[in-house]
Design a protein around this motif. Structure first.
Motif, PDB file in Angstrom:
ATOM      1  N   MET A   1       3.474  -5.547 103.667  1.00 47.23           N
ATOM      2  CA  MET A   1       2.903  -6.194 103.228  1.00 47.23           C
ATOM      3  C   MET A   1       2.382  -6.186 101.485  1.00 47.23           C
ATOM      4  SD  MET A   1      -1.477  -6.624 103.662  1.00 47.23           S
ATOM      5  CE  MET A   1      -2.578  -5.668 102.794  1.00 47.23           C
ATOM      6  N   ARG A   2       2.241  -7.200 100.450  1.00 48.34           N
ATOM      7  CA  ARG A   2       1.848  -7.216  99.754  1.00 48.34           C
ATOM      8  C   ARG A   2       0.259  -6.801  99.270  1.00 48.34           C
ATOM      9  NH1 ARG A   2       4.277 -12.862  96.764  1.00 48.34           N
ATOM     10  NH2 ARG A   2       3.017 -12.481  98.832  1.00 48.34           N
ATOM     11  N   GLU A  16       3.383  -2.618  96.910  1.00 48.68           N
ATOM     12  CA  GLU A  16       3.424  -2.970  98.758  1.00 48.68           C
ATOM     13  C   GLU A  16       2.318  -2.082  99.242  1.00 48.68           C
ATOM     14  OE1 GLU A  16       5.273  -4.629 101.753  1.00 48.68           O
ATOM     15  OE2 GLU A  16       5.989  -5.471  99.865  1.00 48.68           O
ATOM     16  N   ARG A  17       1.854  -2.426 100.457  1.00 45.38           N
ATOM     17  CA  ARG A  17       0.443  -1.516 101.328  1.00 45.38           C
ATOM     18  C   ARG A  17       1.255  -1.211 103.017  1.00 45.38           C
ATOM     19  NH1 ARG A  17      -4.621  -4.601  99.997  1.00 45.38           N
ATOM     20  NH2 ARG A  17      -5.398  -2.552 101.459  1.00 45.38           N
ATOM     21  N   ASP A  18       0.285  -0.944 103.143  1.00 48.34           N
ATOM     22  CA  ASP A  18       0.550  -0.883 104.998  1.00 48.34           C
ATOM     23  C   ASP A  18      -0.439  -2.251 105.510  1.00 48.34           C
ATOM     24  OD1 ASP A  18       1.971   1.660 105.125  1.00 48.34           O
ATOM     25  OD2 ASP A  18      -0.174   2.975 105.724  1.00 48.34           O
ATOM     26  N   ILE A  29      -7.503  -9.322 112.796  1.00 47.60           N
ATOM     27  CA  ILE A  29      -6.909  -9.732 111.397  1.00 47.60           C
ATOM     28  C   ILE A  29      -6.462 -11.241 110.885  1.00 47.60           C
ATOM     29  CG2 ILE A  29      -3.962  -8.969 110.964  1.00 47.60           C
ATOM     30  CD1 ILE A  29      -5.916  -7.094 111.773  1.00 47.60           C
ATOM     31  N   ILE A  30      -6.868 -11.926 109.575  1.00 45.73           N
ATOM     32  CA  ILE A  30      -6.028 -13.129 109.215  1.00 45.73           C
ATOM     33  C   ILE A  30      -4.858 -12.899 108.229  1.00 45.73           C
ATOM     34  CG2 ILE A  30      -8.555 -13.530 109.351  1.00 45.73           C
ATOM     35  CD1 ILE A  30      -8.743 -13.940 106.675  1.00 45.73           C
ATOM     36  N   ARG A  31      -4.353 -13.993 108.496  1.00 47.28           N
ATOM     37  CA  ARG A  31      -3.409 -13.558 107.338  1.00 47.28           C
ATOM     38  C   ARG A  31      -3.786 -15.219 106.557  1.00 47.28           C
ATOM     39  NH1 ARG A  31       2.423 -12.998 106.867  1.00 47.28           N
ATOM     40  NH2 ARG A  31       1.880 -11.006 108.670  1.00 47.28           N
TER      41      ARG A  31
END
Ligand SMILES: [Zn+2]
Length: 340
Positions: A1-2, A16-18, A29-31
């Motif tokens: 993900m960014r 780019e991060r894990d 976990i939220i989007r």
């Protein structure tokens, strides 16, 4: 993900991060639907504060829950949620007294970096507040404002004991200062004086209910406030900057027996005990317990009774976060909303 990462002062990049995963059974976990850049992110950006570089950035967030740990009961996947910068259990004695930002289990959400696609939120049940339904797009900026700037302004007003018939002074015309006008109006203040020298910010302050603008600063600003208040000073002063000058301006603009609510993150502020002693002024503030106010704020926004989202005067895609930092640093934008 960014995710936006600050590598050193003045250097923010979207990299780019894990993707975060559940670590504890109380996590969610939220989007992210939206995130933003905070005035307090400018302290490290300008080199006035050191972070553990490279630092993931962002502590204001709204989004849709994707996954919850097995001990999470109240928050469910699919809900639209608002959280704040400190995760809190909302059950300990300190939380129950309304000081969730000093929760005995508190965890800084900013360390996870909310200027990103996905975020892990610790203590999900205590931290997150779900909206009644998925919000329409036009409510998202206001709900995002509740995550920090509106909640912080609200605490400033409560700490300064703003109330009906009172004269309120607001030191600072950033997003928190402007929303402190909205809060003061909500609490029925009679007169709301904003200290600002920027025309676009003065306009929004007036829209939110400011009755007077004072452009002078420091001792000149204090003199002007005294002139406007029969030489007495204001009943309530909200300090939303965090510098030595702004704090002294706030204390000296307050009448004996009056209240200062200080919510600007203090940087090298030193108070002289003898001046405080003779001022007869109440001081209360600190990192706002936004969680205390979130249910009420979400309700006011959901019913369109307040419109704090107007403080976002620049919206950018997440990839353009560096340009957002630059715009806020140069004061070309009051507050920048980022779309993942
Ligand atoms: Zn707690």
């Amino acid at each position: 993900m960014r995710g936006a990462v600050m590598f050193r002062p003045g250097d923010v990049r979207v990299v780019e991060r894990d993707e975060p995963r559940l670590i504890r059974p109380t996590d969610a976990i939220i989007r992210l639907s939206a995130s933003c850049i905070c005035g307090s992110d400018l302290w490290p950006y300008r080199g006035a504060e050191t972070l553990d570089w490279p630092a993931p950035m962002g502590h204001e967030y709204v989004g849709i829950v994707e996954e919850v740990g097995e001990e999470v009961a109240a928050i469910q996947p699919g809900q639209f949620v608002v959280g704040s910068f400190f995760a809190s259990d909302n059950t300990c004695e300190i939380c129950r007294a309304g000081y969730q930002s000093s929760c005995i289990q508190r965890a800084p959400v900013g360390a996870e970096g909310a200027q990103a696609d996905v975020l892990r939120v610790p203590l999900a049940d205590g931290t997150l507040v779900a909206t009644p339904d998925r919000p329409p797009d036009d409510l998202i900026p206001s709900l995002l404002a509740a995550s920090d700037v509106l909640g912080t302004a609200w605490f400033g007003a409560v700490a300064a004991e703003v109330g009906a018939g009172k004269t309120v002074v607001i030191v600072g015309d950033g997003a928190v200062g402007l929303l402190a006008v909205l809060a003061a109006r909500h609490f029925a203040a009679e007169r709301i004086i904003v200290m600002s020298r920027h025309e676009t910010r003065q306009r929004l302050a007036a829209e939110y209910g400011a009755t007077d603008i004072v452009e002078e600063r420091g001792d000149d600003g204090v003199r002007r406030i005294k002139e406007l208040t029969d030489g007495l000073g204001a009943h309530s002063v909200i300090e939303a900057v965090g510098t030595q000058e702004s704090m002294m301006q706030a204390i000296r603009s307050t009448r004996p027996g009056g209240h200062v609510g200080y919510v600007g993150v203090a940087h090298d502020v030193e108070l002289a005990g003898d001046e405080l002693f003779f001022s007869h002024v109440h001081l209360h503030g600190g990192p706002a317990p936004v969680r205390r106010f979130l249910p009420e704020l979400v309700d006011l926004i959901w019913n369109r009774l307040i419109d704090p989202g107007k403080v976002f005067d620049l919206e950018l895609p997440l990839d353009e976060a560096p340009a957002g930092y630059d715009a806020m640093d140069r004061r070309r934008a009051i507050k920048v909303l980022l779309h993942p």
